[in-house]
Scaffold this active site. Sequence first.
Site, PDB file in Angstrom:
ATOM      1  CG  ASP A  20     -10.310 124.122  54.098  1.00 10.01           C
ATOM      2  OD1 ASP A  20      -9.118 123.628  54.819  1.00 10.01           O
ATOM      3  OD2 ASP A  20     -10.555 125.175  54.596  1.00 10.01           O
ATOM      4  N   GLY A  23      -6.695 118.565  57.691  1.00 11.57           N
ATOM      5  CA  GLY A  23      -5.678 118.456  58.875  1.00 11.57           C
ATOM      6  C   GLY A  23      -6.612 118.469  60.008  1.00 11.57           C
ATOM      7  NE  ARG A  33      -1.440 119.883  58.152  1.00  9.55           N
ATOM      8  CZ  ARG A  33      -2.632 120.753  58.274  1.00  9.55           C
ATOM      9  NH1 ARG A  33      -2.978 120.894  59.524  1.00  9.55           N
ATOM     10  NH2 ARG A  33      -3.008 121.303  57.276  1.00  9.55           N
ATOM     11  CD  GLU A  67      -1.171 131.045  47.313  1.00  5.55           C
ATOM     12  OE1 GLU A  67      -2.318 130.157  46.975  1.00  5.55           O
ATOM     13  OE2 GLU A  67      -0.767 131.724  46.317  1.00  5.55           O
ATOM     14  CG  ASN A  68      -1.852 124.187  49.715  1.00  5.00           C
ATOM     15  OD1 ASN A  68      -2.563 123.593  48.900  1.00  5.00           O
ATOM     16  ND2 ASN A  68      -2.068 124.644  50.652  1.00  5.00           N
ATOM     17  NE  ARG A  71      -1.375 123.356  53.682  1.00  3.15           N
ATOM     18  CZ  ARG A  71      -2.556 122.915  54.108  1.00  3.15           C
ATOM     19  NH1 ARG A  71      -2.595 121.695  54.241  1.00  3.15           N
ATOM     20  NH2 ARG A  71      -3.377 123.771  53.916  1.00  3.15           N
ATOM     21  CD  GLU A 207     -25.883 131.808  43.132  1.00  3.88           C
ATOM     22  OE1 GLU A 207     -26.076 131.839  44.328  1.00  3.88           O
ATOM     23  OE2 GLU A 207     -26.205 132.853  42.237  1.00  3.88           O
TER      24      GLU A 207
HETATM   25  C1  FPP Z   1      -6.884 121.294  52.537  1.00  3.75           C
HETATM   26  O1  FPP Z   1      -7.189 120.807  54.032  1.00  3.75           O
HETATM   27  C2  FPP Z   1      -6.675 120.122  51.934  1.00  3.75           C
HETATM   28  C3  FPP Z   1      -5.508 120.151  50.987  1.00  3.75           C
HETATM   29  C4  FPP Z   1      -4.402 121.138  51.014  1.00  3.75           C
HETATM   30  C5  FPP Z   1      -5.216 119.248  50.094  1.00  3.75           C
HETATM   31  C6  FPP Z   1      -6.538 118.634  49.299  1.00  3.75           C
HETATM   32  C7  FPP Z   1      -6.156 116.848  49.008  1.00  3.75           C
HETATM   33  C8  FPP Z   1      -6.818 116.096  49.081  1.00  3.75           C
HETATM   34  C9  FPP Z   1      -8.223 116.203  49.432  1.00  3.75           C
HETATM   35  C10 FPP Z   1      -6.498 114.743  48.774  1.00  3.75           C
HETATM   36  C11 FPP Z   1      -6.153 114.106  47.718  1.00  3.75           C
HETATM   37  C12 FPP Z   1      -6.901 114.864  46.428  1.00  3.75           C
HETATM   38  C13 FPP Z   1      -6.823 114.161  45.262  1.00  3.75           C
HETATM   39  C14 FPP Z   1      -7.139 114.622  43.908  1.00  3.75           C
HETATM   40  C15 FPP Z   1      -6.104 112.848  45.305  1.00  3.75           C
HETATM   41  P1  FPP Z   1      -6.094 121.264  55.167  1.00  3.75           P
HETATM   42  O2  FPP Z   1      -5.006 120.344  55.227  1.00  3.75           O
HETATM   43  O3  FPP Z   1      -6.193 122.821  54.745  1.00  3.75           O
HETATM   44  O4  FPP Z   1      -7.184 121.204  56.503  1.00  3.75           O
HETATM   45  P2  FPP Z   1      -7.059 122.018  57.622  1.00  3.75           P
HETATM   46  O5  FPP Z   1      -7.685 123.402  57.315  1.00  3.75           O
HETATM   47  O6  FPP Z   1      -7.987 121.545  58.477  1.00  3.75           O
HETATM   48  O7  FPP Z   1      -5.715 122.194  58.105  1.00  3.75           O
END
Ligand code: FPP
Length: 242
Positions: A20, A23, A33, A67-68, A71, A207
């Site tokens: 996480d 963004g 982002r 849920e993504n 976006r 954990e």
């Molecule tokens: C959460 O950060 C991240 C994601 C929803 C995407 C995770 C993806 C990656 C790390 C990139 C690629 C992965 C692979 C396997 C190639 P957020 O966007 O929710 O951050 P925020 O909470 O700061 O908005």
Amino acid sequence: MDLTTERAKGGPRHVAIIMDGNGRWAQARGKPRLFGHHAGAKRVREIVEACPDLGVRYLTIFAFSTENWKRTQTEVAGLMSLFRRYITREARSLFKEGVRVRFIGDRIKLDEKLVRLMDDLELMTSDNDRVHLTIALNYGGRDEVARATKRLAREVKAGRLDPEKVDAESLAKYLDTYVLPDPDLVIRTSGEARISNFLLWQSAYAEYEFIDTLWPDFTAETFARSVASYAGRERRFGAVPG
Ligand code: FPP
């Protein structure tokens, strides 16, 4: 082995990570982002490569949740394109590093080209055994349990499964993760203390480690610190300390 109480000696065998903060990392730099997601994707290789030295055999990462999809269309399309590029670009090196890649989640909503790349990578790495990398893509814990229950119900309906024999162990066989051990340690970056529908069933006795670092800043060193903090924790699995 009696699992009712066990000191978490050494490192965790299976680490699951909620990556996480991409963004916020990008926003702090005045960038879109997706810039953060790209930086986040670059971190994955470093973390996978750190696993053998840390004794981590299984690594499961949350790349995209059920849920993504909420976006913006730009962000979703950008992430899907990032996954395609990531698989295409990293396939050879993952194979050579002895990484076995698996994907969990519902593939039905993913585009055909991406699913083909996922299938190919799973097949290509299926004889590898050094590190087991599982990428959760269009994954949600509740959705997974619902899909598992649907498959189990079909078996009952077809007369192949006695409903009286259904228990936690038999239900777990229908989960996406049925070949994986349960995670010992779940790490979430970026300061949020939530599990957001990740490995709900499998993490019953895991954990948890919530750390402030944003995912694109999560280095092999940060990873090693989290893994070290796990060692020595007493895991009781519901039992009274002995
Ligand atoms: C959460 O950060 C991240 C994601 C929803 C995407 C995770 C993806 C990656 C790390 C990139 C690629 C992965 C692979 C396997 C190639 P957020 O966007 O929710 O951050 P925020 O909470 O700061 O908005």
